[in-house]
Design a protein around this motif. Structure first.
Motif, PDB file in Angstrom:
ATOM      1  N   ASP A 109       0.857  -1.176   0.000  1.00 50.40           N
ATOM      2  CA  ASP A 109       0.000   0.000   0.000  1.00 50.40           C
ATOM      3  C   ASP A 109       0.897   1.231   0.000  1.00 50.40           C
ATOM      4  O   ASP A 109       1.836   1.331   0.779  1.00 50.40           O
ATOM      5  CB  ASP A 109      -0.879  -0.005   1.256  1.00 50.40           C
ATOM      6  CG  ASP A 109      -1.987   1.037   1.178  1.00 50.40           C
ATOM      7  OD1 ASP A 109      -2.296   1.488   0.068  1.00 50.40           O
ATOM      8  OD2 ASP A 109      -2.529   1.391   2.231  1.00 50.40           O
ATOM      9  N   HIS A 114       0.289   3.840  -6.802  1.00 50.36           N
ATOM     10  CA  HIS A 114      -0.846   4.376  -6.052  1.00 50.36           C
ATOM     11  C   HIS A 114      -0.726   5.892  -5.900  1.00 50.36           C
ATOM     12  O   HIS A 114      -1.704   6.623  -6.070  1.00 50.36           O
ATOM     13  CB  HIS A 114      -0.918   3.734  -4.662  1.00 50.36           C
ATOM     14  CG  HIS A 114      -1.186   2.264  -4.693  1.00 50.36           C
ATOM     15  ND1 HIS A 114      -0.910   1.440  -3.625  1.00 50.36           N
ATOM     16  CD2 HIS A 114      -1.702   1.468  -5.661  1.00 50.36           C
ATOM     17  CE1 HIS A 114      -1.248   0.190  -3.936  1.00 50.36           C
ATOM     18  NE2 HIS A 114      -1.729   0.188  -5.165  1.00 50.36           N
ATOM     19  N   TYR A 217       0.311  10.527   2.104  1.00 51.97           N
ATOM     20  CA  TYR A 217      -0.465   9.414   1.551  1.00 51.97           C
ATOM     21  C   TYR A 217      -1.768   9.182   2.299  1.00 51.97           C
ATOM     22  O   TYR A 217      -2.818   8.947   1.691  1.00 51.97           O
ATOM     23  CB  TYR A 217       0.394   8.145   1.567  1.00 51.97           C
ATOM     24  CG  TYR A 217      -0.300   6.932   1.002  1.00 51.97           C
ATOM     25  CD1 TYR A 217      -0.667   6.866  -0.346  1.00 51.97           C
ATOM     26  CD2 TYR A 217      -0.604   5.831   1.806  1.00 51.97           C
ATOM     27  CE1 TYR A 217      -1.303   5.755  -0.863  1.00 51.97           C
ATOM     28  CE2 TYR A 217      -1.243   4.720   1.296  1.00 51.97           C
ATOM     29  CZ  TYR A 217      -1.592   4.689  -0.038  1.00 51.97           C
ATOM     30  OH  TYR A 217      -2.230   3.590  -0.546  1.00 51.97           O
ATOM     31  N   LYS A 221      -5.494   9.445   0.702  1.00 54.94           N
ATOM     32  CA  LYS A 221      -6.452   8.337   0.695  1.00 54.94           C
ATOM     33  C   LYS A 221      -7.812   8.789   1.207  1.00 54.94           C
ATOM     34  O   LYS A 221      -8.840   8.263   0.782  1.00 54.94           O
ATOM     35  CB  LYS A 221      -5.948   7.190   1.576  1.00 54.94           C
ATOM     36  CG  LYS A 221      -4.882   6.344   0.952  1.00 54.94           C
ATOM     37  CD  LYS A 221      -4.770   4.997   1.636  1.00 54.94           C
ATOM     38  CE  LYS A 221      -4.463   5.142   3.108  1.00 54.94           C
ATOM     39  NZ  LYS A 221      -4.282   3.811   3.760  1.00 54.94           N
TER      40      LYS A 221
END
Length: 231
Positions: A109, A114, A217, A221
């Motif tokens: 992750d 991403h 991050y 998200k």
């Protein structure tokens, strides 16, 4: 997988020689044939190991070994070299076998892909008025992670890393040199974006006129575009 907790000693021969004196250790035998000896410390790294392809032979101790208290011995021989690991067992406290099945692998992750996808969706993190041109903009030396246009209409090339180091700045510098030769894109400015940027990389980027952007991050998200919600 076989797990053996035992008082054992081991001797390794091959490219070098190494000896582990008698102590209580965990011996792991994996389905691929690898054998690893672990102590109750040292993090994930085994004290000694044999990587596949290798074969293992189990034997009873001879008279001399039996007098020393050895109850059984393993000889692990590598199939393509002279590497050999011999393990003598004195007392076994636990011996079990478990079928783990097929492992799906580690799903990471926060990898660069991403970060790239989320920054493309949240392009305003580069500044108000920025618009996405495209992701993975191909050049003769590789793809630029993100190509965008700022509020003034200037082209912006973004290189994205999880950890920003000097080699990432060098990579973006090469892209900028190439992109600025294209009259349809020039002038092109650079943005070096990462979750963490090393001080040396920041100094180099600043010296070359490249902007640095820290990507949060967890915050990305949880991005919530109020204007796009129905309720």
């Amino acid at each position: 997988m076989r797990l053996v907790v035992a008082e054992c000693a081991a001797h390794y021969t091959g490219r070098l020689s190494a000896h582990l004196p008698k102590a209580t250790r965990l011996v792991v035998v994996k389905a691929d044939g690898s054998v690893l000896l672990h102590s109750d410390g040292g993090s994930y790294k085994p004290l000694n190991w044999m990587s596949p392809p290798c074969s293992m032979a189990v034997s009873e101790p001879d008279d001399e070994a039996r007098e020393r208290g050895v109850t059984s011995s393993w000889a692990v021989q590598h199939a393509k070299s002279d590497d050999r690991l011999e393990i003598e067992f004195f007392e076994v406290f636990h011996d079990s076998q478990h079928s783990l099945g097929v492992d799906p692998g580690l799903i990471k992750d926060g990898v660069e892909a991403h970060l790239q996808a989320m920054l493309a969706e949240q392009i305003s993190l580069l500044g108000e008025g920025h618009n996405l041109i495209r992701r993975e903009y191909m050049t003769a030396i590789g793809p630029v992670d993100i190509l965008a246009r700022d509020a003034a209409g200037h082209t912006v090339a973004v290189e994205i890393k999880r950890r920003g180091e000097i080699d990432g700045v060098e990579q973006l510098t090469r892209y900028l040199d190439l992109l600025n030769r294209d009259p349809l894109l020039a002038p092109v400015k650079g943005v070096f974006a990462a979750q963490e940027i090393k001080p040396q990389a920041r100094v180099l980027a600043t010296d070359r006129g490249i902007e640095c952007l820290i990507l949060d991050y967890e915050a990305m998200k949880g991005f919530d575009d109020v204007e796009s919600r129905l309720f």
